[in-house]
Design an enzyme around this catalytic site. Sequence first.
Site, PDB file in Angstrom:
ATOM      1  N   CYS A 129     -32.448 -76.409  -3.461  1.00 35.46           N
ATOM      2  CA  CYS A 129     -33.115 -77.516  -3.509  1.00 35.46           C
ATOM      3  C   CYS A 129     -32.445 -78.601  -2.743  1.00 35.46           C
ATOM      4  CB  CYS A 129     -33.585 -77.897  -4.962  1.00 35.46           C
ATOM      5  SG  CYS A 129     -35.352 -78.628  -5.216  1.00 35.46           S
ATOM      6  N   HIS A 145     -35.249 -72.272  -7.313  1.00 42.32           N
ATOM      7  CA  HIS A 145     -33.918 -72.500  -8.125  1.00 42.32           C
ATOM      8  C   HIS A 145     -33.570 -71.176  -9.134  1.00 42.32           C
ATOM      9  CE1 HIS A 145     -33.642 -77.007  -8.433  1.00 42.32           C
ATOM     10  NE2 HIS A 145     -35.060 -76.958  -8.299  1.00 42.32           N
ATOM     11  N   GLU A 170     -31.006 -70.960 -10.743  1.00 41.52           N
ATOM     12  CA  GLU A 170     -30.425 -71.266 -12.101  1.00 41.52           C
ATOM     13  C   GLU A 170     -31.459 -71.638 -13.157  1.00 41.52           C
ATOM     14  OE1 GLU A 170     -31.007 -73.234  -9.813  1.00 41.52           O
ATOM     15  OE2 GLU A 170     -31.225 -75.652 -10.545  1.00 41.52           O
TER      16      GLU A 170
END
Lengths: 244, 727
Positions: free
Chosen positions: A87, A205, A207
Amino acid sequence: MRTAIVVFPGSNCDRDAREAILDMGLGSVDMVWHDEDVFPEPPDLVILPGGFSYGDYLRSGALAARARIMKAVREHAMSGGLTLGICNGFQVLTETRLLPGALLPNSNLRFICGPCYLRVERNNTPFTRSFPDRQIVQFPIAHHEGLYFLPPDELEELEERHQVVFRYADPETREAGAEYSPNGALNGIAGIISREGNVLGLMPHPERATLKNLIRGTDGRGVWQSLGEHFGVFGVLGVREAVR
Amino acid sequence: MNYRDAGLSDSEYERVKNILGREPNDLETALIGVMWSEHCSYKSTRGLLSQFPQDGPAVVKGPGENAGIVNCGGGWGLVFKVESHNHPSAVAPYQGAATGVGGIIRDILAMGARPVASMDGLFLGSPDSNKSVNLAEGIVDGIAGYGNAVGVPTIGGKTFYDPCFDGNPLVNAFNCGLVRLDSIVSSKTARPGDIAVLLGSKTGRDGIAGASFASRELDEDGRESRPRIQIGDPFEEKLLIECCLDLKEKGLIASMQDMGAAGILSSSSEIAHKSGVGIKIFRERIPLREHMEPWEIFLSESQERMLLIVVPEKMNDVMAMADRYGLECAGVGTIIEGDRYIVVDGGVTAADLPLSILGDVPVIEWPSQEPSDTEERRSLPLGSNSGNPAGDLLRLLGSPSGRERREIWEQYDCQVQLRTAEEPGCPVSAMRLPDSDGLMLFSMEGEPWKCRTDPFNGAAETMAQSLRVLELSGAEALGMTNCLNFPSPENAENFYELSECVRGLAAVCHDMGCPVVSGNVSLYNETPRGAIYPAPLVVTAGLVSHREFYVPSGDMEEGDAICLVGPVSGSLGASRWQMLCGGGSETGPRGATWTYDPEMERAFAERAAATSRKARVRSGRVIAGGGLAVALAKSAIASGIGIEIDMAGFGAYAYDLTYLLFSEGGPRAIYSVQAESLDKFFSIWDGYPALRLGTVRGDLLKIGTEFELSVWELRNAFKEGKPLLRR
């Protein structure tokens, strides 16, 4: 395996990335403040996390690209070290020219937060080796400047060199391309890798799709699984289990 | 300065002179005027608020601190509070909403907690009005712009639409944080000799005397109020959060207070007053952005500042930490023995007041009178019947307050910090907890239409509704926070409504054992064109001790039985149906609401808790706005499967379709229950009304032979309605 996560003032996914890595059992993590000159230990992987570095006040990622620690990041990347920009981190990588192109404001001019489907265009990278070929995965997005842009001739070159790793896709038809971009990204580009294959930047993302029992799935585990395999933390057999 | 310009009444000024034994000087008059404003002093409502129960088994800190704290297990405390930012948002929607988000985050931070989740209660004007849509656009943009950048997820909220909020939208910002119970920071621990430190932004001329502005009605175009507006900088706030938590972690802070309404004055006087000490502030040590008059400096509401109390030997470490984060930091005062609030300006005493005059503000008893048209408001117009229930259902699903509001919440980062366990559109917001497999749930409710026709029962229903959502989901309520949004208390009918609403909220809190741990009051919500309806907003926090006890809202599966628990009908009075289909757009809310029944609420709560622990149901949903029909439709949409209702299931109750389908209120819910759990389910609900209404199957919502709609049509109405923001 040793990971360094760079923390800029205004980064806000730094702790999330650490939590994801620790949850996967990928070894140790150093949080490295932006005005350091060097990493505390030579890292195997450097992560530039999501967030709003320096408030994104000049242009997303522009100020972070000039932070003191970036000299060490550049040296790590130029000498073949694995580098992952998520990002805002992807925006920083384009600002430093470690990756080509630019991230422009979303075509609807709004921040978009939501689940997002991608097709894995290459599974012969250290970041994606555990994914089956052309796998459809869901990694969430949350950004205001995610429209990947590159002039036409450079874009053609990028595609010819197979540098596109993740492309926005339709989970039903498994087709991928510009028409599935939530943000207007050219050619549906969500993530690209350097020519040398060691620097990956992506807007979604992974994560945020790692810990179990939260919203928006766990497909991101595949990225960490891949890295773990690359560095020999995991055996190659655990692939399917990791994503599940 | 004239005392009237400072906001003091004649009698208040007399009182000030009596206490001081002299005339206050200009600076002192300005300071007292703001501290005695409604916004800072709660002088109109303090008497009412004392009705709220404040103690409960989970309460660690109740009202009186910057925010309340409840014990959420594993050695962790949940800090939470909701606060209004209505007036600023009406004048400058982007900055008003943005600084609302930032302000409440600092309240949570002041307790030493990491802010982990935000929610927003928005009461907006009609989406048919250009002005209202522009305000909504700015408000949503402000919440996104600030909340996303500061790195705190916005996990849910409440959005409600009515023309009474045209020109006076309500923005209620909620935040919660997590703190180890053994590392809570208090604003009551300043000691003589300590240094008062300003950390964060320099002080400038923004938001001057915003507290006084929030204590008056709005003028027509708000232009005169512009200098009252604060300007937010989420980047600075993010640094402030990390710096304060780092300082706390290293044991460098003795006490801490956020700087909100009435800026330096309020924070420094509060921390001294609560700690039972005095304070001396040196005007020239305050870092300024521009030249300012002394009174402006003390009343400025410049954002992203915190007041720290530091022992002298740790001052160097604090300065070094601030430097690391690039934050301005200055020792501006000294804690002293006694009870004085002293301002020194160039070596000369510029103000010298007893702290009690700033902290103990005289209460005002406003006259109270039941509205003269109460009877008219409580009578439902004759012939309130649905001629077209299928059409009405689609209309309710597609209405601004009924439809999915993805276009709003999609702009908020709901996931950062990796705790969010439910999507923002769900009836309940959910977050995982550290060191536990439990879930923290939040339910935000507000029912202005019901509070308009029956303030006591309307407010009771608001509170009860919020608790039912937690109970059904498997949570035990730990505490509540609220924003009391009302018009001017100086009007006797308004004050009556305010009093009755507080009485209603307090009754439910007492009966159901839910303590009130924090809150905020916003009065004078009116423009020259009229007042808002009474709009108390509540947020309840509940703990699901183990994840397996959580009952989701949209996981029905083919073959499940659909069961209704609770009375087959509630009330049509001031319901969504009455307002949108029953003539309410002309008359406003009409009709009596559900009459609060504590016995029934308790019976529901016990059985809902037992269901979540013992019955293995698939999913459940409380019957709320739009009644049974909307609850069924939303469950069908969320699960992507149809429901067939057999009218025989209602038995002798099947008398009036409009009531059955669209009435609201009362402890009622639907569950989808797998076949093998049905016996257990009905044995748990023994002694409470419970019916099997039908079966989950196919792709239609079939209401007996009355009508059927495809899940696709329902979904379309719910998701593809008229835009709520500019496109």
